[in-house]
Scaffold this active site. Structure first.
Site, PDB file in Angstrom:
ATOM      1  N   HIS A  12      10.271   4.877  -4.699  1.00 37.25           N
ATOM      2  CA  HIS A  12      11.657   5.103  -5.116  1.00 37.25           C
ATOM      3  C   HIS A  12      12.458   3.831  -4.859  1.00 37.25           C
ATOM      4  O   HIS A  12      11.891   2.787  -4.564  1.00 37.25           O
ATOM      5  CB  HIS A  12      12.218   6.312  -4.368  1.00 37.25           C
ATOM      6  CG  HIS A  12      11.368   7.543  -4.550  1.00 37.25           C
ATOM      7  ND1 HIS A  12      11.244   8.169  -5.756  1.00 37.25           N
ATOM      8  CD2 HIS A  12      10.564   8.219  -3.683  1.00 37.25           C
ATOM      9  CE1 HIS A  12      10.422   9.206  -5.636  1.00 37.25           C
ATOM     10  NE2 HIS A  12       9.988   9.248  -4.383  1.00 37.25           N
TER      11      HIS A  12
ATOM     12  N   LEU B 258       7.017  10.597  13.112  1.00 36.05           N
ATOM     13  CA  LEU B 258       7.005   9.828  14.355  1.00 36.05           C
ATOM     14  C   LEU B 258       7.420   8.382  14.095  1.00 36.05           C
ATOM     15  O   LEU B 258       7.097   7.811  13.063  1.00 36.05           O
ATOM     16  CB  LEU B 258       5.595   9.851  14.959  1.00 36.05           C
ATOM     17  CG  LEU B 258       5.079  11.234  15.372  1.00 36.05           C
ATOM     18  CD1 LEU B 258       3.633  11.141  15.800  1.00 36.05           C
ATOM     19  CD2 LEU B 258       5.918  11.806  16.488  1.00 36.05           C
TER      20      LEU B 258
ATOM     21  N   ALA C 158      -8.057  44.622  -0.699  1.00 31.32           N
ATOM     22  CA  ALA C 158      -8.043  43.439   0.171  1.00 31.32           C
ATOM     23  C   ALA C 158      -7.734  43.826   1.619  1.00 31.32           C
ATOM     24  O   ALA C 158      -6.668  43.492   2.146  1.00 31.32           O
ATOM     25  CB  ALA C 158      -7.045  42.408  -0.350  1.00 31.32           C
TER      26      ALA C 158
ATOM     27  N   HIS D  42       1.393   2.957   9.931  1.00 27.80           N
ATOM     28  CA  HIS D  42       0.873   2.577   8.621  1.00 27.80           C
ATOM     29  C   HIS D  42      -0.270   3.477   8.152  1.00 27.80           C
ATOM     30  O   HIS D  42      -1.308   3.565   8.794  1.00 27.80           O
ATOM     31  CB  HIS D  42       0.379   1.136   8.648  1.00 27.80           C
ATOM     32  CG  HIS D  42      -0.096   0.675   7.304  1.00 27.80           C
ATOM     33  ND1 HIS D  42       0.734   0.046   6.412  1.00 27.80           N
ATOM     34  CD2 HIS D  42      -1.278   0.793   6.687  1.00 27.80           C
ATOM     35  CE1 HIS D  42       0.076  -0.212   5.314  1.00 27.80           C
ATOM     36  NE2 HIS D  42      -1.162   0.234   5.449  1.00 27.80           N
TER      37      HIS D  42
ATOM     38  N   ARG E  65       5.685   1.699   9.209  1.00 27.13           N
ATOM     39  CA  ARG E  65       5.571   2.285  10.554  1.00 27.13           C
ATOM     40  C   ARG E  65       4.471   3.349  10.462  1.00 27.13           C
ATOM     41  O   ARG E  65       4.345   3.999   9.435  1.00 27.13           O
ATOM     42  CB  ARG E  65       6.903   2.895  10.982  1.00 27.13           C
ATOM     43  CG  ARG E  65       7.344   3.963  10.017  1.00 27.13           C
ATOM     44  CD  ARG E  65       8.355   4.883  10.596  1.00 27.13           C
ATOM     45  NE  ARG E  65       8.352   6.021   9.698  1.00 27.13           N
ATOM     46  CZ  ARG E  65       9.430   6.594   9.220  1.00 27.13           C
ATOM     47  NH1 ARG E  65      10.603   6.149   9.561  1.00 27.13           N
ATOM     48  NH2 ARG E  65       9.345   7.616   8.412  1.00 27.13           N
TER      49      ARG E  65
ATOM     50  N   ASP F   7     -10.088  47.844  -9.759  1.00 21.42           N
ATOM     51  CA  ASP F   7     -11.147  48.553 -10.494  1.00 21.42           C
ATOM     52  C   ASP F   7     -11.708  47.713 -11.628  1.00 21.42           C
ATOM     53  O   ASP F   7     -12.921  47.683 -11.855  1.00 21.42           O
ATOM     54  CB  ASP F   7     -10.591  49.873 -11.062  1.00 21.42           C
ATOM     55  CG  ASP F   7     -10.608  50.980  -9.996  1.00 21.42           C
ATOM     56  OD1 ASP F   7     -11.431  50.876  -9.070  1.00 21.42           O
ATOM     57  OD2 ASP F   7      -9.804  51.914 -10.102  1.00 21.42           O
TER      58      ASP F   7
ATOM     59  N   HIS G 259      11.743   1.684  -1.747  1.00 21.70           N
ATOM     60  CA  HIS G 259      10.471   0.957  -1.774  1.00 21.70           C
ATOM     61  C   HIS G 259      10.588  -0.288  -2.643  1.00 21.70           C
ATOM     62  O   HIS G 259      10.056  -1.353  -2.303  1.00 21.70           O
ATOM     63  CB  HIS G 259       9.347   1.841  -2.311  1.00 21.70           C
ATOM     64  CG  HIS G 259       9.190   3.118  -1.570  1.00 21.70           C
ATOM     65  ND1 HIS G 259       9.641   4.314  -2.057  1.00 21.70           N
ATOM     66  CD2 HIS G 259       8.652   3.363  -0.355  1.00 21.70           C
ATOM     67  CE1 HIS G 259       9.377   5.264  -1.187  1.00 21.70           C
ATOM     68  NE2 HIS G 259       8.783   4.714  -0.137  1.00 21.70           N
TER      69      HIS G 259
ATOM     70  N   GLN H  30       0.858  -1.195   0.000  1.00 17.30           N
ATOM     71  CA  GLN H  30       0.000   0.000   0.000  1.00 17.30           C
ATOM     72  C   GLN H  30       0.887   1.235   0.000  1.00 17.30           C
ATOM     73  O   GLN H  30       1.890   1.289   0.698  1.00 17.30           O
ATOM     74  CB  GLN H  30      -0.880  -0.018   1.260  1.00 17.30           C
ATOM     75  CG  GLN H  30      -1.144   1.325   1.920  1.00 17.30           C
ATOM     76  CD  GLN H  30      -2.037   2.235   1.098  1.00 17.30           C
ATOM     77  OE1 GLN H  30      -2.809   1.762   0.260  1.00 17.30           O
ATOM     78  NE2 GLN H  30      -1.931   3.518   1.306  1.00 17.30           N
ATOM     79  N   THR H  31       0.510   2.245  -0.785  1.00 16.20           N
ATOM     80  CA  THR H  31       1.210   3.521  -0.697  1.00 16.20           C
ATOM     81  C   THR H  31       0.318   4.659  -1.186  1.00 16.20           C
ATOM     82  O   THR H  31      -0.608   4.440  -1.960  1.00 16.20           O
ATOM     83  CB  THR H  31       2.540   3.498  -1.486  1.00 16.20           C
ATOM     84  OG1 THR H  31       3.188   4.758  -1.336  1.00 16.20           O
ATOM     85  CG2 THR H  31       2.336   3.208  -2.959  1.00 16.20           C
ATOM     86  N   ARG H  32       0.619   5.872  -0.687  1.00 13.40           N
ATOM     87  CA  ARG H  32      -0.044   7.067  -1.223  1.00 13.40           C
ATOM     88  C   ARG H  32       1.004   8.054  -1.709  1.00 13.40           C
ATOM     89  O   ARG H  32       0.746   9.225  -1.886  1.00 13.40           O
ATOM     90  CB  ARG H  32      -0.974   7.724  -0.188  1.00 13.40           C
ATOM     91  CG  ARG H  32      -0.458   7.810   1.226  1.00 13.40           C
ATOM     92  CD  ARG H  32      -1.326   8.709   2.070  1.00 13.40           C
ATOM     93  NE  ARG H  32      -0.708  10.001   2.168  1.00 13.40           N
ATOM     94  CZ  ARG H  32       0.070  10.384   3.181  1.00 13.40           C
ATOM     95  NH1 ARG H  32       0.311   9.571   4.194  1.00 13.40           N
ATOM     96  NH2 ARG H  32       0.593  11.580   3.193  1.00 13.40           N
TER      97      ARG H  32
HETATM   98  S1  PPS Z   1     -11.782  45.566  -1.937  1.00 19.79           S
HETATM   99  O1  PPS Z   1     -11.924  46.121  -0.570  1.00 19.79           O
HETATM  100  O2  PPS Z   1     -10.520  44.856  -2.080  1.00 19.79           O
HETATM  101  O3  PPS Z   1     -12.933  44.757  -2.339  1.00 19.79           O
HETATM  102  O4  PPS Z   1     -11.718  46.856  -2.899  1.00 19.79           O
HETATM  103  P1  PPS Z   1     -11.366  46.847  -4.447  1.00 19.79           P
HETATM  104  O5  PPS Z   1     -12.129  45.832  -5.172  1.00 19.79           O
HETATM  105  O6  PPS Z   1      -9.889  46.831  -4.625  1.00 19.79           O
HETATM  106  O7  PPS Z   1     -11.950  48.237  -4.924  1.00 19.79           O
HETATM  107  C1  PPS Z   1     -11.305  49.394  -4.581  1.00 19.79           C
HETATM  108  C2  PPS Z   1     -11.514  50.462  -5.630  1.00 19.79           C
HETATM  109  O8  PPS Z   1     -12.865  50.865  -5.607  1.00 19.79           O
HETATM  110  C3  PPS Z   1     -12.962  52.280  -5.492  1.00 19.79           C
HETATM  111  N1  PPS Z   1     -13.816  52.559  -4.328  1.00 19.79           N
HETATM  112  C4  PPS Z   1     -13.544  52.317  -3.023  1.00 19.79           C
HETATM  113  N2  PPS Z   1     -12.450  51.851  -2.378  1.00 19.79           N
HETATM  114  C5  PPS Z   1     -12.515  51.707  -1.037  1.00 19.79           C
HETATM  115  N3  PPS Z   1     -13.597  51.982  -0.294  1.00 19.79           N
HETATM  116  C6  PPS Z   1     -14.714  52.452  -0.891  1.00 19.79           C
HETATM  117  N4  PPS Z   1     -15.800  52.726  -0.154  1.00 19.79           N
HETATM  118  C7  PPS Z   1     -14.722  52.631  -2.300  1.00 19.79           C
HETATM  119  N5  PPS Z   1     -15.635  53.052  -3.190  1.00 19.79           N
HETATM  120  C8  PPS Z   1     -15.067  52.997  -4.414  1.00 19.79           C
HETATM  121  C9  PPS Z   1     -11.554  52.820  -5.432  1.00 19.79           C
HETATM  122  O9  PPS Z   1     -11.320  53.444  -6.684  1.00 19.79           O
HETATM  123  C10 PPS Z   1     -10.650  51.623  -5.316  1.00 19.79           C
HETATM  124  O10 PPS Z   1      -9.634  51.594  -6.312  1.00 19.79           O
HETATM  125  P2  PPS Z   1      -8.079  51.791  -5.989  1.00 19.79           P
HETATM  126  O11 PPS Z   1      -7.383  51.326  -7.219  1.00 19.79           O
HETATM  127  O12 PPS Z   1      -7.739  50.963  -4.782  1.00 19.79           O
HETATM  128  O13 PPS Z   1      -7.929  53.269  -5.748  1.00 19.79           O
END
Ligand code: PPS
Length: 560
Positions: free
Chosen positions: A213, A316, A461, A304, A302, A417, A216, A207-209
């Protein structure tokens, strides 16, 4: 109603199946048509990949003597003392978990469930005998001897949304479909016929996952010699551990290795098993399954088919005198052994480094290199994060140009954007919508990365956990580099290229990041750049230098 196999498939000179009879739960055409007609009135349950693998081995007798998903009494017997109610040894629960609402609508003794695959094809009918809510912690403790969610089997068990089990007899309408390696997927009955045809009485199963080599090959050869038996390489290709080498690559490697064995003494067949990583219980389970496939011996490793590592990620080793597991490096500290772990092998492949000849065969290395090219040939995501106006879009587009100049990998820009215009046009800026937006970007980037391209993402983000989620999604598929543009809100506001900060201050734009909405600074970014101090081109060059150092850009590729 079950069609039992004729005598040739349980040929007397082969080892009898576990429990004495090789189970075959597949019904004949007439009964299948009857069940199909009745199924209009049955509730349907869509099986997960794991359940489908369990069903496959139930149907073809790999799990003999089981005749369906376990009833409560069998389940409890298995958990407590590894025995079915019939008294037959069985170490691992084979259960079907469903939601509470689905469970509560069932009538034990009379309900039938249509068990379907992901496409809705009815594979089997379950005659509901028992419906109950199990104590999953107790199950984890019994089966895995731990309730720590670090153990992948426990983690799966305790995180299951479906908190109810349904047990009962099964009738199979059609086996789950496979389109790959078809001539290597022998059922227990087919393997038995094959062994009888070849005159193999004693068969050692391996048996292996993991890929195999030199070591084995050596140990399987020795084991087979020791008991004067033939060898069945019987790798699990159902559900294994997250992060394992994909089975397509593994099977191509196993096929290459077959030539290393003396002619006519070794065979390869694939086992569609959803592993539980249960260590000692798993070892017994594997032995019973291989017995059903006509094998007389099993090579037990070991720990297993166990989880393999302790909480610190150390391998281990079981020390018999102490009846305990110890980290391998403690046990082996005074012994000089040549050793290359799976992780180290992956590292060497990633970096395009040499794989030592004592470890494996050149043809296996070549196959592994095809599946795991060095980093500069893998897919990659460069994920920018930073305030509006911090320079994400500008630097990202400089980076795109530089990658295009190099060539070799397709480049996709997922600018904040642009994504909001094309992919997330219905979303606003609440936490929920921002998370959804980032998950979408992460998903697209993960597909691009998986297929060897470069994804450059440039959203704000603002939330740490969402960024971590994206990282976790992409890292197993290729490179992931987070670039934090740490430019302060004051500098971004002074720039105010789009006039958004002025609007945010005036309250015209609500929930504006940095002004009226949070931005969680990352502490896990690979590159941090304050664009108050760098031109866009200098910033892009910093990122390129980091990528070069980490091997994501090849030595011969010109970027300047
Ligand atoms: S997020 O938070 O990651 O979902 O935002 P994102 O998709 O990068 O969108 C950011 C761009 O949308 C414009 N924008 C705003 N940003 C922040 N807060 C609010 N309330 C908002 N409304 C519009 C803004 O142009 C951002 O673009 P960037 O390129 O960051 O300037």
């Amino acid at each position: 109603m079950f069609t039992n196999l004729d005598a040739s498939t349980t040929h007397s000179h082969l080892i009898p199946p576990h429990g004495g009879e090789l189970i075959n739960l597949n019904v004949d055409g007439e009964r299948a048509a009857e069940l199909k007609a009745q199924s209009r009135d049955f509730p349907s349950w869509d099986l997960t990949a794991r359940h489908i693998r369990d069903l496959e081995l139930l149907l073809n007798g790999g799990f003999s003597p089981l005749g369906g998903f376990m009833t409560k009494a069998d389940y409890e017997g298995v958990c407590h003392n590894m025995k079915l109610t019939s008294g037959v040894l069985w170490p691992i629960p084979i259960t079907l978990d469903v939601t509470e609402s689905f469970a509560k609508a069932l009538k034990p003794g009379s309900s039938k469930i249509a068990l379907r695959d992901a496409e809705g094809v009815m594979l089997a009918v379950l005659h509901v005998e028992d419906v109950w809510q199990p104590d999953r912690k107790a199950e984890a403790k019994a089966v895995f001897n731990t309730t720590s969610p670090i153990h992948p089997g426990v983690n799966y068990l305790l995180n299951k949304e479906n908190a109810w089990y349904v047990g009962g007899r099964i009738e199979g309408l059609q086996p789950p479909a496979h389109y790959d390696f078809k001539n290597l997927r022998l059922t227990p009955a087919e393997l038995r016929v094959e062994f009888a045809r070849l005159g193999w009485r004693r068969v050692v199963a391996f048996q292996t996952r993991n890929p195999m080599h030199r070591a084995h090959v050596e140990l399987t050869l020795r084991a087979a010699k020791q008991v004067e038996a033939n060898l069945l390489i019987h790798p699990s290709v159902g559900v294994t551990k997250l992060g394992d080498v994909d089975y397509f690559t593994r099977v191509r490697c196993y096929q290459l290795l077959l030539a290393k064995y003396p002619h006519g003494t070794a065979k390869l067949s694939l086992l569609p098993l959803a592993m539980r990583l249960g260590g000692p219980r798993e070892a017994i389970w594997h032995a019973l399954i291989r017995k059903n496939h006509g094998c007389t011996h099993l090579i037990v490793g070991r720990d297993h088919a166990g989880p393999g590592k302790d909480a610190d990620g150390k391998s281990l080793v079981y020390v018999e005198d102490e009846d305990k597991y110890f980290p391998e490096d403690e046990v082996l500290k005074d012994v000089h052994v040549l050793h290359l772990s799976g992780t180290e092998l992956r590292q060497r492949l990633n970096e395009g480094r040499d794989i030592p000849a004592w470890f494996t065969y050149p043809e296996v290395v070549q196959e592994l290199r095809r599946s795991f090219p060095p980093r500069h040939k893998q897919g990659l995501t460069v994920f920018f994060t930073g305030l509006s106006g911090s320079g994400k879009s500008t630097i990202a587009s400089v980076l795109v140009t530089k990658f295009l100049e190099v060539g070799g990998r397709p480049v996709t820009l997922l600018d904040g954007d642009l994504v909001r215009k094309h992919l997330s046009s219905e979303l606003g800026f609440s936490k929920e919508h921002r998370d959804l937006n980032i998950h979408r970007i992460g998903y697209v980037a993960s597909e691009i990365t998986k297929n060897g391209g470069i994804a450059i993402c440039a959203p704000i983000a603002p939330y740490d956990s969402t960024r971590k989620h994206v990282r976790a999604m992409i890292e197993p598929l290729g490179g992931f580099i987070m670039v934090h543009l740490s430019t302060s809100v004051d500098v971004c506001e002074q720039r105010d290229r789009k006039g958004l900060y002025a609007k945010a201050r005036a309250g015209i734009i609500k929930e504006f990041t940095g002004i009226s909405d949070p931005y969680e600074e990352p502490d896990d970014a690979e590159v941090v750049i304050n664009t108050a101090e760098f031109t866009p081109e200098e910033a892009a060059q910093e990122i390129i230098l980091h990528l070069e150092r980490e091997g994501f850009i090849g030595l011969n590729e010109e970027l300047a």
